[in-house]
Design a protein around this motif. Structure first.
Motif, PDB file in Angstrom:
ATOM      1  N   TRP A  18       0.810  -1.216   0.000  1.00 36.10           N
ATOM      2  CA  TRP A  18       0.000   0.000   0.000  1.00 36.10           C
ATOM      3  C   TRP A  18       0.843   1.266   0.000  1.00 36.10           C
ATOM      4  O   TRP A  18       0.328   2.351  -0.186  1.00 36.10           O
ATOM      5  CB  TRP A  18      -0.938  -0.009   1.215  1.00 36.10           C
ATOM      6  CG  TRP A  18      -2.073  -0.964   1.014  1.00 36.10           C
ATOM      7  CD1 TRP A  18      -2.117  -2.275   1.375  1.00 36.10           C
ATOM      8  CD2 TRP A  18      -3.316  -0.690   0.371  1.00 36.10           C
ATOM      9  NE1 TRP A  18      -3.316  -2.840   1.008  1.00 36.10           N
ATOM     10  CE2 TRP A  18      -4.076  -1.882   0.381  1.00 36.10           C
ATOM     11  CE3 TRP A  18      -3.868   0.445  -0.220  1.00 36.10           C
ATOM     12  CZ2 TRP A  18      -5.336  -1.975  -0.169  1.00 36.10           C
ATOM     13  CZ3 TRP A  18      -5.135   0.366  -0.764  1.00 36.10           C
ATOM     14  CH2 TRP A  18      -5.856  -0.829  -0.742  1.00 36.10           C
ATOM     15  N   VAL A  21       0.595   2.955  -3.225  1.00 35.66           N
ATOM     16  CA  VAL A  21      -0.678   3.681  -3.361  1.00 35.66           C
ATOM     17  C   VAL A  21      -0.539   5.096  -2.807  1.00 35.66           C
ATOM     18  O   VAL A  21      -1.057   6.063  -3.383  1.00 35.66           O
ATOM     19  CB  VAL A  21      -1.801   2.906  -2.644  1.00 35.66           C
ATOM     20  CG1 VAL A  21      -3.092   3.723  -2.626  1.00 35.66           C
ATOM     21  CG2 VAL A  21      -2.032   1.560  -3.307  1.00 35.66           C
ATOM     22  N   TYR A  24       1.756   7.276  -5.163  1.00 34.99           N
ATOM     23  CA  TYR A  24       1.217   7.564  -6.501  1.00 34.99           C
ATOM     24  C   TYR A  24       0.821   9.030  -6.669  1.00 34.99           C
ATOM     25  O   TYR A  24       1.343   9.720  -7.569  1.00 34.99           O
ATOM     26  CB  TYR A  24       0.038   6.628  -6.776  1.00 34.99           C
ATOM     27  CG  TYR A  24      -0.460   6.613  -8.197  1.00 34.99           C
ATOM     28  CD1 TYR A  24      -1.013   7.748  -8.798  1.00 34.99           C
ATOM     29  CD2 TYR A  24      -0.414   5.459  -8.953  1.00 34.99           C
ATOM     30  CE1 TYR A  24      -1.486   7.734 -10.097  1.00 34.99           C
ATOM     31  CE2 TYR A  24      -0.883   5.431 -10.260  1.00 34.99           C
ATOM     32  CZ  TYR A  24      -1.419   6.567 -10.820  1.00 34.99           C
ATOM     33  OH  TYR A  24      -1.879   6.544 -12.109  1.00 34.99           O
ATOM     34  N   VAL A 300       1.616  -0.674  -8.471  1.00 38.52           N
ATOM     35  CA  VAL A 300       0.211  -0.732  -8.064  1.00 38.52           C
ATOM     36  C   VAL A 300      -0.520  -1.814  -8.847  1.00 38.52           C
ATOM     37  O   VAL A 300      -1.307  -2.587  -8.283  1.00 38.52           O
ATOM     38  CB  VAL A 300      -0.459   0.642  -8.264  1.00 38.52           C
ATOM     39  CG1 VAL A 300      -1.974   0.536  -8.071  1.00 38.52           C
ATOM     40  CG2 VAL A 300       0.121   1.666  -7.300  1.00 38.52           C
ATOM     41  N   HIS A 304      -1.816  -4.845  -6.770  1.00 40.60           N
ATOM     42  CA  HIS A 304      -3.267  -4.763  -6.629  1.00 40.60           C
ATOM     43  C   HIS A 304      -3.911  -5.149  -7.962  1.00 40.60           C
ATOM     44  O   HIS A 304      -3.980  -6.317  -8.295  1.00 40.60           O
ATOM     45  CB  HIS A 304      -3.668  -3.362  -6.183  1.00 40.60           C
ATOM     46  CG  HIS A 304      -3.025  -2.959  -4.890  1.00 40.60           C
ATOM     47  ND1 HIS A 304      -3.561  -3.240  -3.669  1.00 40.60           N
ATOM     48  CD2 HIS A 304      -1.852  -2.305  -4.644  1.00 40.60           C
ATOM     49  CE1 HIS A 304      -2.775  -2.782  -2.707  1.00 40.60           C
ATOM     50  NE2 HIS A 304      -1.731  -2.204  -3.272  1.00 40.60           N
ATOM     51  N   GLU A 309      -5.348   1.166  -9.958  1.00 43.69           N
ATOM     52  CA  GLU A 309      -4.427   2.128 -10.565  1.00 43.69           C
ATOM     53  C   GLU A 309      -5.191   3.248 -11.260  1.00 43.69           C
ATOM     54  O   GLU A 309      -4.838   4.421 -11.139  1.00 43.69           O
ATOM     55  CB  GLU A 309      -3.513   1.407 -11.553  1.00 43.69           C
ATOM     56  CG  GLU A 309      -2.380   2.252 -12.097  1.00 43.69           C
ATOM     57  CD  GLU A 309      -2.797   3.171 -13.223  1.00 43.69           C
ATOM     58  OE1 GLU A 309      -2.300   4.310 -13.298  1.00 43.69           O
ATOM     59  OE2 GLU A 309      -3.639   2.737 -14.039  1.00 43.69           O
ATOM     60  N   LEU A 312      -6.601   5.605  -8.705  1.00 42.93           N
ATOM     61  CA  LEU A 312      -5.572   6.516  -8.207  1.00 42.93           C
ATOM     62  C   LEU A 312      -5.282   7.625  -9.210  1.00 42.93           C
ATOM     63  O   LEU A 312      -4.986   8.762  -8.823  1.00 42.93           O
ATOM     64  CB  LEU A 312      -4.298   5.735  -7.897  1.00 42.93           C
ATOM     65  CG  LEU A 312      -4.352   4.832  -6.664  1.00 42.93           C
ATOM     66  CD1 LEU A 312      -3.088   3.986  -6.569  1.00 42.93           C
ATOM     67  CD2 LEU A 312      -4.536   5.658  -5.397  1.00 42.93           C
ATOM     68  N   LEU A 350     -10.950   3.197  -1.946  1.00 42.53           N
ATOM     69  CA  LEU A 350      -9.708   2.759  -1.314  1.00 42.53           C
ATOM     70  C   LEU A 350      -9.965   2.105   0.043  1.00 42.53           C
ATOM     71  O   LEU A 350      -9.304   1.122   0.404  1.00 42.53           O
ATOM     72  CB  LEU A 350      -8.762   3.947  -1.157  1.00 42.53           C
ATOM     73  CG  LEU A 350      -8.184   4.528  -2.448  1.00 42.53           C
ATOM     74  CD1 LEU A 350      -7.410   5.803  -2.161  1.00 42.53           C
ATOM     75  CD2 LEU A 350      -7.278   3.514  -3.140  1.00 42.53           C
TER      76      LEU A 350
END
Length: 769
Positions: A18, A21, A24, A300, A304, A309, A312, A350
């Motif tokens: 994470w 994340v 990003y 990401v 994930h 992505e 984000l 999220l």
């Protein structure tokens, strides 16, 4: 989640997934700030050299990552991620539909969503490496397609198109990979797009005011979606231990592809003098941050999935638009509402993902049943239609490319009309009603100067022709009348500074326009609300279809250091051979070595004139900041060299307006001649790392003074972007009375239509489809 629980989660090895994340949006905003503020940056273009450097940096990051983790090239690492895709030979033929066909997929939806699962790492096959190469090509293609879109749309619109790929990604994984989309998730996705859209529409109210290939935005969204989907397939079909190995192949393929494009570009288009030489710290920093951002995007997707992505990206775009609003001290209700909606939706999504990642050992991730055949067929039909539309968008953009207005867009500056009220321009807008069809110079001010107050039909004919292409025209000139009965003597912006003419003494040759740059300064000072300023006298013919190919973020002048603008009518050879072009401006001699007496402007030009030449200009030049003088010396190859030549066509972009006016103001404190002061000020205002666009400007003093001159140059295989002197009439009779020629209005229009056909411009006024 309590502080103790969060601390426990952060210490969990899976929580490391994470951190990308969190990084990003920080990297996204950092890159946008650096990229927009680069002095050599043109937001509407992408450099293959820059992209090659980015791929090389990512390759370096990858090597460092492997070294720090102690991995050898093919060492497998343990990870808590189940495989979502299968790279076995039986599955590679249908990369999306293979998702639910393996038992190991029954309890996995994202890398960290399962515990106690047996993980499977599929050894890459030849087919796998081919897919990696295709992914690298698609990633690179997305960058170039986005760059093309930036030629026609503001950067915020293009970013929004990229964000909309979230819909394509989510639907593709739902329809072809069997991933569920709950009502809550669907609402969150919709709100994440609605929020940035509302903010963008509120901030950037000025829509594009010229013909644009709107389908290219579909191309941007579709290729962006396909690139992240294909990369997710590659990562999740080979298992977590091969992340760095796959990245090595992905980055090397991208690097090789961009290098090949660089070579092809160098062979077809001569690079500008600063294309590869100006690797400033700012530019390198921008590329490093972009490389790290790309690395984070891939992390990401690997840790994930592609949906997160894209979420984000939408979240980061909202933060960027909010930052732009605050940067411009504007915070309307639409911005607040849109930001609140988008940020709430992003945090909602999220938080759901974070909760699932912590709870999935108790609950299955998704229904493991494969998507129905009907759903798959429907999805492929929809994606095929989108793919066809994307292809049409690329072809449409190629067709429109010769007609692009090349209007620069500063990412952190709102459109001018939201912050600046333009002054009324008398005799500018054409009397015709209805929507204007030609808008390439919609935000450009055409400054037409008169060295002598010979207005009358000259102003009428000029306005009749050019107001169809330039809706904003400012006429500037002296107020005194030379001939009785002339109209418009008081309908222009008046500037009579040293406008009187006295040619009786050849040694003190006082031409009427010797200080016309005072008019230019006045026009720039009084009318600040435009994207750029095109300066030309009333008796200079403008080849409008050629000028619309020029980048409106750059200076235009027939500088000896300028870059030629591609001419479809002449081909690439003309860009390499100066003999195809008009003579360039001159570089001054060394002022310290001018010991011989001046022989007059006909033999020695104006350099040695004791009244308007270098002896008068140098005191002003010596007051210019040292950095600007050093920049000019780097161009001329020696210090204390000025640039001189015709000032009958110059274009000043508004982003350089302040620097140009500051330099010009120093010369206006002296009697330095127009054709020395204005060109030198332009070169002094040129930032390091940026080039000037060469205008094929011809200065003639023998007939023909009409469109026949242009057609004659065409017959010789040359081009005329502008020329002086063009006559809207001729002196006639013993008394030299001026006789207008109204037929030349039609001649100029036909010439411009023929020029548009030569340049491949299809949407030009008066042309039949």
């Amino acid at each position: 989640m309590s502080i103790r629980a969060f601390t426990s989660f952060a210490s969990d090895p899976q929580a490391q997934n994470w951190f990308s994340v969190i990084a990003y949006p920080v990297l996204f905003l950092s890159f946008q700030v650096l990229h927009s503020s680069r002095p050599d940056n043109d937001a509407s273009t992408v450099s293959p050299a820059d992209l090659a450097v980015v791929e090389a940096l990512k390759l370096a990051f990858n090597i460092v990552s492997r070294y720090r983790s102690g991995e050898s090239l093919f060492r497998r690492r343990e990870s808590g991620r189940a495989v979502l895709w299968d790279a076995s030979d039986s599955a590679e033929g249908q990369p999306l539909q293979s998702l639910s066909s393996h038992e190991s997929d029954d309890t996995a939806v994202s890398p960290e969503r399962s515990e106690g699962t047996e993980y499977k790492d599929s050894r890459p096959t030849t087919h796998s490496w081919l897919v990696v190469v295709c992914a690298a090509a698609l990633w690179a293609g997305t960058a170039y397609i986005t760059s093309v879109a930036n030629l026609f749309f503001d950067v915020a619109t293009v970013h929004l198109a990229v964000a909309s790929s979230l819909v394509v990604v989510s639907y593709s994984l739902y329809a072809l990979a069997g991933r569920p989309i709950t009502i809550a998730v669907a609402q969150s996705i919709a709100l994440q797009l609605l929020g940035p859209l509302l903010v963008k529409v509120t901030l950037f109210q000025s829509s594009q005011s010229y013909l644009t290939p709107s389908l290219v935005l579909l191309s941007v969204a579709f290729t962006s979606a396909c690139s992240v989907l294909l990369i997710e397939h590659i990562y999740h079909s080979h298992g977590p231990s091969l992340f760095n190995t796959l990245n090595t192949a992905l980055f090397f393929s991208g690097f090789f592809l961009h290098v090949v494009i660089c070579i092809i570009q160098a062979l077809l288009v001569p690079p500008s003098a600063t294309s590869f030489s100006d690797w400033s710290l700012h530019r390198i920093s921008s590329l490093v941050v972009r490389a790290r951002l790309d690395w984070t995007i891939l992390s990401v997707i690997n840790d994930h999935d592609a949906v997160l992505e894209r979420v984000l990206y939408s979240f980061s775009l909202t933060l960027l638009l909010l930052f732009i609003s605050l940067h411009n001290h504007v915070l309307p209700l639409g911005v607040l509402a849109g930001s609140a909606v988008a940020l709430w939706a992003s945090f909602s999504y999220l938080s759901q993902e974070l909760y699932k990642s912590h709870q999935l050992h108790d609950t299955p991730a998704y229904d493991p049943s494969s998507p129905s055949r009907r759903r798959c067929i429907t999805a492929w039909i929809i994606l095929s239609i989108l793919g066809l539309g994307s292809s049409l968008g690329i072809m449409e953009a190629v067709v429109f490319l010769p007609e692009r207005p090349r209007v620069g867009f500063d990412m952190f500056s709102l459109p001018i009309d939201t912050a600046c009220q333009r002054r009324e321009l008398p005799f500018s807008h054409p009397p015709a009603t209805g929507d204007r069809g030609y808008r390439h110079f919609e935000n450009i001010l055409l400054v037409v100067f008169f060295s002598h107050p010979r207005y009358n039909t000259n102003l009428d004919y000029y306005r009749e022709v050019y107001s169809e292409y330039f809706p904003n025209i400012l006429f500037v000139g002296p107020a005194s009348r030379e001939d009785a009965g002339f109209n418009h003597s008081y309908d222009v912006l008046v500037d009579t500074y040293q406008a009187s003419e006295d040619l009786s003494d050849p040694q003190v040759y006082k031409m009427g326009g010797r200080m016309a740059h005072h008019m230019l300064y006045t026009a720039l000072q009084e009318h600040p609300c435009y994207d750029g300023y095109l300066w030309a006298p009333f008796d200079t013919l403008l080849n409008v279809p050629r000028l619309q190919l020029f980048d409106q973020r750059r200076f235009w002048y027939h500088s000896p250091f300028a870059r030629y603008v591609h001419n479809p009518a002449l081909g690439r050879e003309a860009e390499r051979n100066a003999s195809y072009h008009a003579p360039s401006a001159r570089i001054s001699p060394d002022p310290a070595n001018m010991t011989t007496p001046w022989k007059g402007w006909g033999e020695d030009w104006w350099w040695g004139s004791p009244h308007v030449g270098l002896p008068v200009c140098m005191p002003a030049y010596n007051k210019i900041p040292e950095a600007q003088r050093a920049r000019l010396a780097a161009l001329t190859g020696a210090p204390d060299r000025l640039v001189g030549g015709s000032a009958d066509t110059m274009y000043i972009p508004t982003r350089h307006r302040g620097a140009f006016m500051s330099a010009l103001a120093l010369f206006l404190q002296t009697d330095c001649f127009l054709e020395i002061a204005a060109p030198t000020a332009l070169h002094l205002a040129l930032p390091r790392g940026e080039d000037i666009l060469f205008v094929d400007h011809w200065w003639i003093w023998q007939a023909p003074f009409d469109t026949a001159f242009v057609r004659g140059k065409w017959a010789e295989g040359r081009e005329v972007d502008t020329f002086h002197t063009f006559h809207w009439g001729e002196p006639s009779g013993a008394d030299g009375a001026w006789v207008p020629h109204p037929e030349r209005v039609g001649d100029v229009r036909r010439l411009l239509q023929d020029s548009a056909a030569r340049q491949g411009v299809v949407s030009f006024p008066g042309m039949t489809s």
